[in-house]
Scaffold this motif. Structure first.
Motif, PDB file in Angstrom:
ATOM      1  N   THR A  46     -60.808 -31.996 -15.262  1.00  0.00           N
ATOM      2  CA  THR A  46     -61.706 -31.569 -16.337  1.00  0.00           C
ATOM      3  C   THR A  46     -62.558 -32.737 -16.828  1.00  0.00           C
ATOM      4  O   THR A  46     -63.753 -32.581 -17.090  1.00  0.00           O
ATOM      5  CB  THR A  46     -60.897 -31.002 -17.513  1.00  0.00           C
ATOM      6  OG1 THR A  46     -60.109 -29.924 -17.047  1.00  0.00           O
ATOM      7  CG2 THR A  46     -61.800 -30.515 -18.620  1.00  0.00           C
ATOM      8  N   ASP A 100     -56.995 -24.288 -17.353  1.00  0.00           N
ATOM      9  CA  ASP A 100     -57.301 -23.605 -18.617  1.00  0.00           C
ATOM     10  C   ASP A 100     -56.428 -24.102 -19.765  1.00  0.00           C
ATOM     11  O   ASP A 100     -56.883 -24.181 -20.908  1.00  0.00           O
ATOM     12  CB  ASP A 100     -57.169 -22.091 -18.452  1.00  0.00           C
ATOM     13  CG  ASP A 100     -55.798 -21.651 -18.003  1.00  0.00           C
ATOM     14  OD1 ASP A 100     -55.158 -22.400 -17.252  1.00  0.00           O
ATOM     15  OD2 ASP A 100     -55.358 -20.556 -18.407  1.00  0.00           O
ATOM     16  N   ALA A 136     -57.944 -27.333 -20.831  1.00  0.00           N
ATOM     17  CA  ALA A 136     -59.258 -27.096 -21.431  1.00  0.00           C
ATOM     18  C   ALA A 136     -59.118 -26.665 -22.892  1.00  0.00           C
ATOM     19  O   ALA A 136     -59.889 -27.114 -23.751  1.00  0.00           O
ATOM     20  CB  ALA A 136     -60.012 -26.034 -20.634  1.00  0.00           C
ATOM     21  N   LYS A 137     -58.134 -25.829 -23.183  1.00  0.00           N
ATOM     22  CA  LYS A 137     -57.909 -25.405 -24.569  1.00  0.00           C
ATOM     23  C   LYS A 137     -57.485 -26.585 -25.438  1.00  0.00           C
ATOM     24  O   LYS A 137     -58.004 -26.780 -26.543  1.00  0.00           O
ATOM     25  CB  LYS A 137     -56.837 -24.313 -24.614  1.00  0.00           C
ATOM     26  CG  LYS A 137     -57.272 -23.009 -24.028  1.00  0.00           C
ATOM     27  CD  LYS A 137     -56.119 -22.022 -23.998  1.00  0.00           C
ATOM     28  CE  LYS A 137     -56.519 -20.741 -23.301  1.00  0.00           C
ATOM     29  NZ  LYS A 137     -55.392 -19.808 -23.185  1.00  0.00           N
ATOM     30  N   HIS A 143     -57.963 -29.768 -24.872  1.00  0.00           N
ATOM     31  CA  HIS A 143     -59.077 -30.720 -24.943  1.00  0.00           C
ATOM     32  C   HIS A 143     -60.134 -30.244 -25.943  1.00  0.00           C
ATOM     33  O   HIS A 143     -60.675 -31.043 -26.720  1.00  0.00           O
ATOM     34  CB  HIS A 143     -59.686 -30.899 -23.551  1.00  0.00           C
ATOM     35  CG  HIS A 143     -60.904 -31.754 -23.517  1.00  0.00           C
ATOM     36  ND1 HIS A 143     -60.909 -33.065 -23.957  1.00  0.00           N
ATOM     37  CD2 HIS A 143     -62.164 -31.508 -23.098  1.00  0.00           C
ATOM     38  CE1 HIS A 143     -62.112 -33.577 -23.799  1.00  0.00           C
ATOM     39  NE2 HIS A 143     -62.905 -32.647 -23.278  1.00  0.00           N
ATOM     40  N   LYS A 144     -60.387 -28.941 -25.948  1.00  0.00           N
ATOM     41  CA  LYS A 144     -61.396 -28.386 -26.858  1.00  0.00           C
ATOM     42  C   LYS A 144     -60.977 -28.546 -28.319  1.00  0.00           C
ATOM     43  O   LYS A 144     -61.795 -28.857 -29.177  1.00  0.00           O
ATOM     44  CB  LYS A 144     -61.619 -26.910 -26.538  1.00  0.00           C
ATOM     45  CG  LYS A 144     -62.677 -26.254 -27.384  1.00  0.00           C
ATOM     46  CD  LYS A 144     -62.894 -24.812 -26.969  1.00  0.00           C
ATOM     47  CE  LYS A 144     -63.963 -24.166 -27.821  1.00  0.00           C
ATOM     48  NZ  LYS A 144     -64.213 -22.787 -27.433  1.00  0.00           N
ATOM     49  N   VAL A 145     -59.695 -28.338 -28.601  1.00  0.00           N
ATOM     50  CA  VAL A 145     -59.225 -28.397 -29.991  1.00  0.00           C
ATOM     51  C   VAL A 145     -58.944 -29.827 -30.442  1.00  0.00           C
ATOM     52  O   VAL A 145     -59.352 -30.242 -31.525  1.00  0.00           O
ATOM     53  CB  VAL A 145     -57.969 -27.504 -30.171  1.00  0.00           C
ATOM     54  CG1 VAL A 145     -57.361 -27.690 -31.545  1.00  0.00           C
ATOM     55  CG2 VAL A 145     -58.324 -26.054 -29.929  1.00  0.00           C
ATOM     56  N   GLY A 180     -59.139 -32.907 -28.297  1.00  0.00           N
ATOM     57  CA  GLY A 180     -59.797 -34.012 -27.608  1.00  0.00           C
ATOM     58  C   GLY A 180     -58.815 -34.746 -26.709  1.00  0.00           C
ATOM     59  O   GLY A 180     -57.642 -34.887 -27.045  1.00  0.00           O
ATOM     60  N   ALA A 189     -53.230 -25.064 -29.809  1.00  0.00           N
ATOM     61  CA  ALA A 189     -54.628 -24.974 -29.363  1.00  0.00           C
ATOM     62  C   ALA A 189     -55.013 -23.529 -29.079  1.00  0.00           C
ATOM     63  O   ALA A 189     -56.098 -23.084 -29.472  1.00  0.00           O
ATOM     64  CB  ALA A 189     -54.832 -25.841 -28.120  1.00  0.00           C
ATOM     65  N   THR A 190     -54.135 -22.778 -28.425  1.00  0.00           N
ATOM     66  CA  THR A 190     -54.409 -21.362 -28.137  1.00  0.00           C
ATOM     67  C   THR A 190     -54.546 -20.570 -29.437  1.00  0.00           C
ATOM     68  O   THR A 190     -55.465 -19.765 -29.593  1.00  0.00           O
ATOM     69  CB  THR A 190     -53.277 -20.762 -27.278  1.00  0.00           C
ATOM     70  OG1 THR A 190     -53.132 -21.542 -26.087  1.00  0.00           O
ATOM     71  CG2 THR A 190     -53.573 -19.326 -26.910  1.00  0.00           C
ATOM     72  N   ARG A 237     -55.331 -21.815 -32.378  1.00  0.00           N
ATOM     73  CA  ARG A 237     -56.508 -22.302 -33.108  1.00  0.00           C
ATOM     74  C   ARG A 237     -57.791 -21.731 -32.515  1.00  0.00           C
ATOM     75  O   ARG A 237     -58.732 -21.430 -33.244  1.00  0.00           O
ATOM     76  CB  ARG A 237     -56.515 -23.829 -33.058  1.00  0.00           C
ATOM     77  CG  ARG A 237     -57.513 -24.504 -33.910  1.00  0.00           C
ATOM     78  CD  ARG A 237     -57.368 -24.262 -35.365  1.00  0.00           C
ATOM     79  NE  ARG A 237     -56.122 -24.767 -35.916  1.00  0.00           N
ATOM     80  CZ  ARG A 237     -55.849 -24.745 -37.199  1.00  0.00           C
ATOM     81  NH1 ARG A 237     -56.726 -24.263 -38.057  1.00  0.00           N
ATOM     82  NH2 ARG A 237     -54.718 -25.178 -37.657  1.00  0.00           N
ATOM     83  N   ILE A 238     -57.838 -21.526 -31.214  1.00  0.00           N
ATOM     84  CA  ILE A 238     -59.011 -20.907 -30.589  1.00  0.00           C
ATOM     85  C   ILE A 238     -59.088 -19.433 -30.987  1.00  0.00           C
ATOM     86  O   ILE A 238     -60.157 -18.906 -31.271  1.00  0.00           O
ATOM     87  CB  ILE A 238     -58.970 -21.078 -29.054  1.00  0.00           C
ATOM     88  CG1 ILE A 238     -59.243 -22.546 -28.709  1.00  0.00           C
ATOM     89  CG2 ILE A 238     -59.967 -20.165 -28.373  1.00  0.00           C
ATOM     90  CD1 ILE A 238     -59.036 -22.892 -27.257  1.00  0.00           C
TER      91      ILE A 238
END
Length: 169
Positions: free
Chosen positions: A20, A41, A44-45, A47-49, A51, A78-79, A81-82
Motif C-alpha cells: 500500500t 483492505d 488500508a482501513k 492506514h486511513k484512520v 496513519g 478502524a473498521t 471508525r470508518i
C-alpha cells in the motif's frame, strides 16, 4: 548471491502495508507478520484512520507477545471508525450495553410473571383440593353415598357385541 536466495527473493511478496505504501518490504518489516500480502483492505482501513507511522509506533510500544491482539484491536477500531466516524467502536459498545439492560429488564419481567403464574397455580390447586375434600366429606356424611348394586348400569361384555352388530366392522 546463490540461486536459492535469488529464488527466495523472487517468491517473497511484500506485506500489505509495504504494498500500500509502495515501499520495499524487507525481512525486518514490523508490519509483515500482522498484515500479510493478501489482506490489503485491513491495512488500508488502519492506514486511513491512524496513519502508517502511528500504527508502527503503536505496535512498537506493545510487548511482542501482545502485538497480534493490538493489531486486531486497531483493525476493529478502524473498521468501526470508518462505519461510524463520530462514535467508532464506542457506539457499538453503548448499543450492546443498552441491549443488555433491555434484556435484563425483560428477564426480570418474565421471572415476575412466572412467579405470579406459579402462585395462581398453587392457589387453584388449593381450591380444587378443598372443594374435592368438602364434596367427599358431605357425600359421606350426608348419607347419599351408596354401595348398592344397580343392575341398570351394569354391562355384560358377552352381550355387548351382539347387541351392537351394526357397530362392528
Amino acid at each position: 548471491m546463490s540461486l536459492e536466495s535469488v529464488a527466495r527473493a523472487r517468491t517473497h511478496q511484500p506485506c500489505a502495508a509495504c504494498r500500500t505504501l509502495r515501499r520495499r518490504c524487507d525481512s525486518s518489516c514490523i508490519l509483515a507478520p500482522y498484515f500479510p500480502c493478501d489482506e490489503i483492505d485491513r491495512f488500508a482501513k488502519v492506514h486511513k484512520v491512524f496513519g502508517a507511522s502511528n500504527v508502527i509506533k503503536m505496535i512498537q510500544m506493545v510487548e511482542e507477545r501482545n502485538r497480534e491482539d493490538a493489531v486486531k484491536a486497531l483493525v476493529y477500531e478502524a473498521t468501526a471508525r470508518i462505519r461510524d466516524p463520530v462514535y467508532g467502536s464506542t457506539g457499538a459498545v453503548c448499543q450492546l450495553q443498552k441491549m443488555v439492560q433491555q434484556l435484563k429488564m425483560q428477564l426480570e419481567s418474565t421471572k415476575a410473571r412466572v412467579l405470579e403464574l406459579q402462585q395462581q397455580k398453587d392457589h387453584f390447586w388449593g381450591i380444587l383440593l378443598n372443594v374435592n375434600n368438602l364434596d367427599l366429606l358431605s357425600t359421606i356424611n350426608g348419607g347419599n353415598f351408596s354401595l348398592d348394586y344397580d343392575d341398570s348400569i351394569s354391562y355384560d361384555p358377552t352381550k355387548f357385541p351382539a347387541e351392537c352388530d351394526d357397530w362392528i366392522i
